[in-house]
Design a protein around this motif. Sequence first.
Motif, mmCIF file in Angstrom:
data_model
loop_
_atom_site.group_PDB
_atom_site.id
_atom_site.type_symbol
_atom_site.label_atom_id
_atom_site.label_comp_id
_atom_site.label_asym_id
_atom_site.label_seq_id
_atom_site.Cartn_x
_atom_site.Cartn_y
_atom_site.Cartn_z
ATOM 1 N N PHE A 1 0.772 -1.386 0.023
ATOM 2 C CA PHE A 1 -0.013 0.075 -0.060
ATOM 3 C C PHE A 1 0.878 1.286 0.000
ATOM 4 C CE2 PHE A 1 0.627 -0.731 4.579
ATOM 5 C CZ PHE A 1 0.955 0.802 4.896
ATOM 6 N N ALA A 2 2.172 1.229 -0.182
ATOM 7 C CA ALA A 2 3.079 2.173 0.087
ATOM 8 C C ALA A 2 2.590 3.517 -1.072
ATOM 9 C CB ALA A 2 4.452 1.974 -0.394
ATOM 10 N N GLY A 3 2.234 3.049 -2.218
ATOM 11 C CA GLY A 3 1.772 4.116 -3.114
ATOM 12 C C GLY A 3 0.465 4.788 -2.855
ATOM 13 N N LEU A 4 -0.260 4.401 -2.089
ATOM 14 C CA LEU A 4 -1.753 4.969 -1.511
ATOM 15 C C LEU A 4 -1.631 6.021 -0.595
ATOM 16 C CD1 LEU A 4 -3.892 1.823 -0.887
ATOM 17 C CD2 LEU A 4 -4.140 3.681 -2.743
ATOM 18 N N VAL A 5 -0.070 5.767 0.057
ATOM 19 C CA VAL A 5 -0.032 6.961 1.101
ATOM 20 C C VAL A 5 1.386 7.821 0.741
ATOM 21 C CG1 VAL A 5 -1.251 5.559 2.809
ATOM 22 C CG2 VAL A 5 1.213 5.404 2.434
ATOM 23 N N GLN A 6 1.968 7.669 -0.034
ATOM 24 C CA GLN A 6 2.922 8.464 -0.530
ATOM 25 C C GLN A 6 2.905 9.056 -1.812
ATOM 26 O OE1 GLN A 6 6.075 5.354 -0.497
ATOM 27 N NE2 GLN A 6 6.393 5.561 2.000
ATOM 28 N N GLY A 7 3.559 10.355 -1.701
ATOM 29 C CA GLY A 7 3.498 11.051 -3.013
ATOM 30 C C GLY A 7 2.272 12.119 -2.965
ATOM 31 N N ASP A 8 2.645 13.367 -3.771
ATOM 32 C CA ASP A 8 1.610 14.414 -3.792
ATOM 33 C C ASP A 8 0.249 14.001 -4.174
ATOM 34 O OD1 ASP A 8 3.477 16.218 -3.021
ATOM 35 O OD2 ASP A 8 4.146 16.574 -5.023
ATOM 36 N N SER A 9 -0.043 12.921 -5.122
ATOM 37 C CA SER A 9 -1.275 12.602 -5.596
ATOM 38 C C SER A 9 -1.998 11.483 -4.762
ATOM 39 C CB SER A 9 -1.346 12.343 -7.070
ATOM 40 O OG SER A 9 -0.287 11.207 -7.295
ATOM 41 N N ALA A 10 -1.351 11.079 -3.700
ATOM 42 C CA ALA A 10 -1.738 9.721 -2.751
ATOM 43 C C ALA A 10 -3.172 10.255 -2.343
ATOM 44 C CB ALA A 10 -0.761 9.554 -1.790
ATOM 45 N N PRO A 11 -3.997 9.039 -2.568
ATOM 46 C CA PRO A 11 -5.392 9.251 -1.967
ATOM 47 C C PRO A 11 -5.646 9.062 -0.767
ATOM 48 C CG PRO A 11 -5.179 7.247 -3.011
ATOM 49 C CD PRO A 11 -4.029 7.820 -3.326
ATOM 50 N N LEU A 12 -4.669 8.699 0.137
ATOM 51 C CA LEU A 12 -4.878 8.177 1.444
ATOM 52 C C LEU A 12 -3.477 8.789 2.186
ATOM 53 C CD1 LEU A 12 -6.214 4.678 1.236
ATOM 54 C CD2 LEU A 12 -7.658 6.797 1.406
ATOM 55 N N ARG A 13 -4.077 9.048 3.543
ATOM 56 C CA ARG A 13 -2.913 9.270 4.475
ATOM 57 C C ARG A 13 -2.860 8.154 5.640
ATOM 58 N NH1 ARG A 13 -5.557 13.194 6.409
ATOM 59 N NH2 ARG A 13 -5.989 12.360 8.457
ATOM 60 N N PHE A 14 -1.618 7.835 5.823
ATOM 61 C CA PHE A 14 -1.284 6.685 6.853
ATOM 62 C C PHE A 14 -1.795 7.060 8.067
ATOM 63 C CE2 PHE A 14 1.230 4.206 9.909
ATOM 64 C CZ PHE A 14 0.921 2.837 9.428
ATOM 65 N N ASP A 15 -2.815 6.203 8.786
ATOM 66 C CA ASP A 15 -3.165 6.610 10.210
ATOM 67 C C ASP A 15 -3.169 5.312 10.907
ATOM 68 O OD1 ASP A 15 -4.010 8.230 12.009
ATOM 69 O OD2 ASP A 15 -5.956 8.192 11.431
ATOM 70 N N GLY A 16 -2.161 4.559 10.825
ATOM 71 C CA GLY A 16 -2.044 3.361 11.725
ATOM 72 C C GLY A 16 -2.400 1.857 11.148
#
Length: 244
Positions: A86-101
Amino acid sequence: MVAGIAALTAALAVTGVLVLRSVSPQPANAVLAAGSGSVAGGAPGEAAPQTGVPAPWPQSAAFLGDSITVGDSDLASGRIGELSWFAGLVQGDSAPLRFDGGAAEIGMTTDWMAEHVGQALAARPDWLVVLGGSNDLPSDIPLPTSLANLGRIIDAADLVGTKVALATIPPQRLPEHDPTVDMYNAAVRDLAAQRSIVLLDTHAAVADNDGGWLPGLTTDGIHPSVEGARLMAAKASADLRAQQ
């Protein structure tokens, strides 16, 4: 619904769990009653309907899974490595999600995930992203049991108003593929449709026409390579945005 949320809030206050950044080796049954499919203190079966993603992106997300989720990450510290699917889901300017645990451990089955879903939900994320089942298959866990565990996870998220995104699992074995993966993923797709939750078809991003791994996308026939993880995250991101 209000009563269920109030009960969960009280349970979190009592246990002192406010924001999750790590995984405890013991099940967190203060939030999810083991085997009950309900949150402790809430009425069984009480659930909030899932709704679309409020703008703007990114939304907060917790991740529930096994070694495919862990990859080379340290979820406790919030460090996400490139082998985590899931790294690409939370990394980068266009990532749709923010890691929250999240809650993830190597070798864990969907039963473990259902027992630890309360930990992943402790921070009240907008999303709970679940990829599980790869260890159920070699453990000969019956498909109905796996689906029941996923249902418990969805129920727990419903009770706190967290939306669920359920991912298909990647292929297993190399070079031949395991047909039980196809059956499992078909059931996961049906469950997502029945429960009106978002399906992330990550399997489609890394599988060939026969259901096996595409060349270069796995390290061992079970876990994605860096490129495999990138493609899984890219497909999940597209699916997440398309289904809102």
